[in-house]
Design an enzyme around this catalytic site. Structure first.
Site, PDB file in Angstrom:
ATOM      1  N   TYR A  54       0.839  -1.203   0.000  1.00 18.49           N
ATOM      2  CA  TYR A  54       0.000   0.000   0.000  1.00 18.49           C
ATOM      3  C   TYR A  54       0.868   1.244   0.000  1.00 18.49           C
ATOM      4  O   TYR A  54       1.682   1.445   0.905  1.00 18.49           O
ATOM      5  CB  TYR A  54      -0.906  -0.003   1.245  1.00 18.49           C
ATOM      6  CG  TYR A  54      -1.912   1.117   1.258  1.00 18.49           C
ATOM      7  CD1 TYR A  54      -3.091   1.015   0.523  1.00 18.49           C
ATOM      8  CD2 TYR A  54      -1.693   2.291   1.975  1.00 18.49           C
ATOM      9  CE1 TYR A  54      -4.015   2.052   0.517  1.00 18.49           C
ATOM     10  CE2 TYR A  54      -2.610   3.330   1.976  1.00 18.49           C
ATOM     11  CZ  TYR A  54      -3.765   3.195   1.245  1.00 18.49           C
ATOM     12  OH  TYR A  54      -4.677   4.221   1.235  1.00 18.49           O
ATOM     13  N   ASP A 111       8.636   2.632   2.019  1.00 17.80           N
ATOM     14  CA  ASP A 111       7.473   3.399   2.432  1.00 17.80           C
ATOM     15  C   ASP A 111       7.356   3.225   3.942  1.00 17.80           C
ATOM     16  O   ASP A 111       6.936   2.167   4.429  1.00 17.80           O
ATOM     17  CB  ASP A 111       6.239   2.863   1.700  1.00 17.80           C
ATOM     18  CG  ASP A 111       4.968   3.568   2.109  1.00 17.80           C
ATOM     19  OD1 ASP A 111       4.934   4.154   3.212  1.00 17.80           O
ATOM     20  OD2 ASP A 111       3.991   3.516   1.344  1.00 17.80           O
ATOM     21  N   LYS A 160       1.975  10.181   8.982  1.00 15.92           N
ATOM     22  CA  LYS A 160       1.304   9.816  10.236  1.00 15.92           C
ATOM     23  C   LYS A 160       1.954  10.454  11.476  1.00 15.92           C
ATOM     24  O   LYS A 160       1.655  11.582  11.807  1.00 15.92           O
ATOM     25  CB  LYS A 160       1.223   8.291  10.354  1.00 15.92           C
ATOM     26  CG  LYS A 160       0.462   7.692   9.120  1.00 15.92           C
ATOM     27  CD  LYS A 160      -0.117   6.354   9.342  1.00 15.92           C
ATOM     28  CE  LYS A 160      -0.661   5.725   8.076  1.00 15.92           C
ATOM     29  NZ  LYS A 160      -2.077   5.649   7.952  1.00 15.92           N
TER      30      LYS A 160
HETATM   31  C1  PLP Z   1       2.277   2.187   4.042  1.00 15.23           C
HETATM   32  C2  PLP Z   1       1.424   3.371   3.692  1.00 15.23           C
HETATM   33  N1  PLP Z   1       1.802   4.178   2.687  1.00 15.23           N
HETATM   34  C3  PLP Z   1       1.099   5.251   2.338  1.00 15.23           C
HETATM   35  C4  PLP Z   1      -0.069   5.579   2.994  1.00 15.23           C
HETATM   36  C5  PLP Z   1      -0.854   6.783   2.552  1.00 15.23           C
HETATM   37  O1  PLP Z   1      -0.812   7.762   3.520  1.00 15.23           O
HETATM   38  P1  PLP Z   1      -1.964   8.894   3.524  1.00 15.23           P
HETATM   39  O2  PLP Z   1      -3.220   8.193   3.909  1.00 15.23           O
HETATM   40  O3  PLP Z   1      -1.481   9.888   4.515  1.00 15.23           O
HETATM   41  O4  PLP Z   1      -2.025   9.434   2.135  1.00 15.23           O
HETATM   42  C6  PLP Z   1      -0.516   4.786   4.037  1.00 15.23           C
HETATM   43  C7  PLP Z   1      -1.770   5.108   4.731  1.00 15.23           C
HETATM   44  O5  PLP Z   1      -2.254   4.370   5.552  1.00 15.23           O
HETATM   45  C8  PLP Z   1       0.239   3.643   4.392  1.00 15.23           C
HETATM   46  O6  PLP Z   1      -0.186   2.827   5.356  1.00 15.23           O
END
Ligand code: PLP
Length: 430
Positions: A138, A232, A260
């Site tokens: 993700y 990420d 976050k």
């Molecule tokens: C691993 C990871 N990358 C990217 C994101 C995207 O972040 P945002 O929701 O702040 O756009 C998330 C969101 O939960 C995430 O868990």
């Protein structure tokens, strides 16, 4: 705003003005009124122990006194400027101190945005276009990130399948998809394709841990083939350890994304890398051809930066991560004990700082094996927990540092009841 009292009324109003009656994030059947410490309350006044914690940011709990103070000190000085500000600069310094791969950072507003720019930055730096992504990984909502995020049907690797409407095939053509934890698959893709700019990975993919040697293997393969490694760390940053997964696992990527926790509950995210890679954000340094244009109205927002800085200061105090891990581990042990006692096959998957259950006896190592034997089991488990005052996402449980002993005891009780509900849902001779 018209006076309104009940959750049901709010849900009705939401249905009229929000597609799918919600913000797209979470169960639209609950409307949260407020949070305090480790608890949240819905608009009907029902109280829950919060294991969603805003999907990760509220690691210290809601309304932490010192974070509130820092925010309240900043508010009268200004809420946003578009221009450089001291809070944002100090936050950048703190991130650079903490996170091994970061010599410089660029702020954005959301994690998905950070991931989008990380991919673009890797392309700018290498001059190559293809991106290798893991199935089920993700990385936000960009067109690239929507490739094989949660494909409903299994296609052959490395074909990318968009999980969203509105994405042109040309994007899929630039993506290569591999199974997580399969170093051989990655090695052969890197040998077959000489136009790969980067591998993007969650070092803890959702809640699936990397097998021993997998992340180091990615690092070695990237070095061998001149490919950038992007971690990420939107979820893992400042959670798995102060320096994130890269500190915890001892593998340093070329680029990482953060979000976050670094915004302390406010909209703020970042990407970071070496000064050489980050130079692509500097037109004067790399020239117009290689320049990656990037700006955003709220980037480096001073209120978010103040909240993030104070959150990080608190996280640096001795014992915080030991305590977080101990809390998470006792919750994991409680889940396991309750399910074992009820005779329910399960895997507790993840890291003590972030985990959940797969209702299966099979090993979970990638997207395709990350399945409940019967998805109903997960639904029954989560519904029973919600009834007993546990607020969590359907596939993740985030411990926070605000949890109290009383919270743990109530949660233990709720796990036992949920395990019994699950056992009772099975046919007697199953
Ligand atoms: C691993 C990871 N990358 C990217 C994101 C995207 O972040 P945002 O929701 O702040 O756009 C998330 C969101 O939960 C995430 O868990």
């Amino acid at each position: 705003m018209q006076k309104i009292n009940t959750q049901a009324e709010w849900i009705d109003r939401a249905r009229a003005v929000l597609p799918a009656a919600g913000f797209g994030n979470f169960d639209a059947g609950i409307v949260i009124a407020r949070g305090e410490g480790s608890h949240v309350w819905d608009e009907d006044g029902n109280e829950y122990i919060d294991y969603l914690i805003g999907s990760g940011p509220m690691l210290l709990g809601h309304g932490h006194e010192e974070v509130m103070e820092a925010v309240l000190e900043q508010l009268p000085k200004g809420m946003t400027f578009f221009a450089n500000n001291a809070q944002g600069i100090a936050l950048a310094e703190e991130i650079v101190d903490a996170v091994p791969c970061c010599e410089q950072v660029r702020f954005v507003t959301s994690g998905g945005e950070a991931d989008m720019y990380a991919i673009r930055l890797a392309r700018a730096y290498t001059g190559k276009t293809k991106i290798l992504k893991f199935e089920g990984g993700y990385h936000g909502m960009s067109a690239e990130a929507q490739m094989s995020l949660a494909p409903a049907r299994a296609v052959n690797f490395p074909t990318a399948v968009p999980d969203s409407a509105g994405i042109p095939q040309s994007v899929a053509d630039e993506m290569l998809i591999a199974p997580f934890n399969d170093l051989e698959a990655v090695a052969s893709l890197l040998s077959e394709h000489d136009d790969i700019a980067a591998i993007i990975a969650e070092p803890l993919q959702r809640i699936i841990p990397a097998a021993p040697g997998f992340l180091q293997g990615l690092r070695d393969l990237c070095d061998k083939h001149g490919v950038l490694l992007i971690f990420d760390e939107i979820v893992t940053g400042f959670r798995l350890a102060y320096g994130g997964a890269q500190e915890r696992y001892g593998v340093t990527p070329d680029i990482c994304t953060l979000g976050k926790i670094i915004g302390g509950g406010f909209p703020l995210a970042a990407l970071g890398a070496s000064a050489e890679i980050m130079a692509h954000f500097d037109k004067a340094h790399v020239g117009a051809e290689k320049w990656l244009m990037q700006l955003g109205t709220l980037s480096g927002n001073p209120v978010a930066a103040a909240a993030g800085l104070k959150t990080m200061e608190i996280l640096r105090r001795p014992g915080q991560y030991d305590r977080l891990r101990a809390l998470g581990q006792s919750l994991m042990d409680m889940q396991s004990a309750a399910l074992s006692e009820a005779g329910i096959a399960h895997q507790i998957c993840g890291d003590p700082t972030l985990f959940d259950i797969f209702f299966t006896a099979h090993e979970v190592k990638d997207y395709r094996s990350a399945k409940h034997l019967d998805p109903q089991d997960n639904a029954i488990w989560n519904a029973s927990l919600r009834d007993d005052g546990i607020f969590k996402s359907p596939g993740k449980l985030y411990p926070s540092l605000a949890l109290t002993e009383a919270d743990l005891q109530q949660t233990k009780q709720a796990f036992s009841s949920a395990a019994v509900a699950l056992a009772n849902s099975k046919p007697v001779n199953a």
